[in-house]
Design a protein around this motif. Structure first.
Motif, PDB file in Angstrom:
ATOM      1  N   UNK A  88       5.401  -5.196  16.472  1.00 46.75           N
ATOM      2  CA  UNK A  88       6.097  -4.888  15.221  1.00 46.75           C
ATOM      3  C   UNK A  88       6.620  -3.452  15.270  1.00 46.75           C
ATOM      4  N   UNK A  89       7.682  -3.149  14.528  1.00 45.85           N
ATOM      5  CA  UNK A  89       8.266  -1.809  14.557  1.00 45.85           C
ATOM      6  C   UNK A  89       7.268  -0.716  14.196  1.00 45.85           C
ATOM      7  N   UNK A  90       7.184   0.292  15.054  1.00 44.85           N
ATOM      8  CA  UNK A  90       6.369   1.492  14.824  1.00 44.85           C
ATOM      9  C   UNK A  90       4.882   1.228  14.635  1.00 44.85           C
ATOM     10  N   UNK A 136       0.809  -1.210   0.000  1.00 45.06           N
ATOM     11  CA  UNK A 136       0.000   0.000   0.000  1.00 45.06           C
ATOM     12  C   UNK A 136       0.845   1.264   0.000  1.00 45.06           C
ATOM     13  N   UNK A 137       2.127   1.131   0.093  1.00 34.79           N
ATOM     14  CA  UNK A 137       3.002   2.297   0.182  1.00 34.79           C
ATOM     15  C   UNK A 137       3.489   2.723  -1.195  1.00 34.79           C
ATOM     16  N   UNK A 138       3.385   4.014  -1.478  1.00 29.27           N
ATOM     17  CA  UNK A 138       3.970   4.524  -2.711  1.00 29.27           C
ATOM     18  C   UNK A 138       5.490   4.516  -2.605  1.00 29.27           C
ATOM     19  N   UNK A 139       5.971   4.801  -1.402  1.00 27.20           N
ATOM     20  CA  UNK A 139       7.402   4.769  -1.123  1.00 27.20           C
ATOM     21  C   UNK A 139       7.612   3.865   0.090  1.00 27.20           C
ATOM     22  N   UNK A 140       8.358   2.831  -0.079  1.00 23.16           N
ATOM     23  CA  UNK A 140       8.603   1.896   1.023  1.00 23.16           C
ATOM     24  C   UNK A 140       9.964   2.136   1.663  1.00 23.16           C
ATOM     25  N   UNK A 141      10.506   3.356   1.497  1.00 25.65           N
ATOM     26  CA  UNK A 141      11.820   3.635   2.059  1.00 25.65           C
ATOM     27  C   UNK A 141      11.748   4.437   3.356  1.00 25.65           C
ATOM     28  N   UNK A 142      10.589   4.399   4.011  1.00 25.42           N
ATOM     29  CA  UNK A 142      10.451   5.065   5.295  1.00 25.42           C
ATOM     30  C   UNK A 142      11.154   4.245   6.369  1.00 25.42           C
ATOM     31  N   UNK A 143      11.586   4.883   7.465  1.00 28.13           N
ATOM     32  CA  UNK A 143      12.293   4.140   8.520  1.00 28.13           C
ATOM     33  C   UNK A 143      11.489   2.960   9.082  1.00 28.13           C
ATOM     34  N   UNK A 147      10.464  -2.968   9.523  1.00 28.93           N
ATOM     35  CA  UNK A 147       9.540  -4.087   9.335  1.00 28.93           C
ATOM     36  C   UNK A 147      10.114  -5.098   8.349  1.00 28.93           C
ATOM     37  N   UNK A 148      10.649  -4.617   7.247  1.00 26.54           N
ATOM     38  CA  UNK A 148      11.193  -5.509   6.229  1.00 26.54           C
ATOM     39  C   UNK A 148      12.431  -6.255   6.724  1.00 26.54           C
TER      40      UNK A 148
END
Length: 71
Positions: free
Chosen positions: A55-57, A3-10, A15-16
């Motif tokens: 889970x993180x955040x 669902x994320x347009x950008x998956x490069x958030x902290x 999570x990954x």
């Protein structure tokens, strides 16, 4: 992170970085909690989101919870 347009958030990176088994454990427990018919729908949803706090955040808000699911 479908669902994320950008998956490069902290938080997404954290999570990954988790083991798949750890994410599946948390999402399976959240799914079970959400389906608990002894709770009202709103209580089950709230309890299910609380399970995801491992889970993180995932401690605040509800949007991140919709980005993970159990297969």
């Amino acid at each position: 992170m479908w669902k994320r347009l950008k998956a490069d958030t902290p938080w997404a990176a954290k999570l990954m970085a988790l083991a798949d088994t750890e994410v599946r454990r948390a999402t399976a427990a959240a799914t079970t909690t959400a389906r608990d018919t002894t709770l009202s729908r709103s209580s089950a949803a709230q309890a299910s989101r609380a399970v995801l706090a491992s889970l993180p955040d995932f401690r605040t808000g509800t949007a991140p919870a919709s980005a993970v699911y159990d297969r």
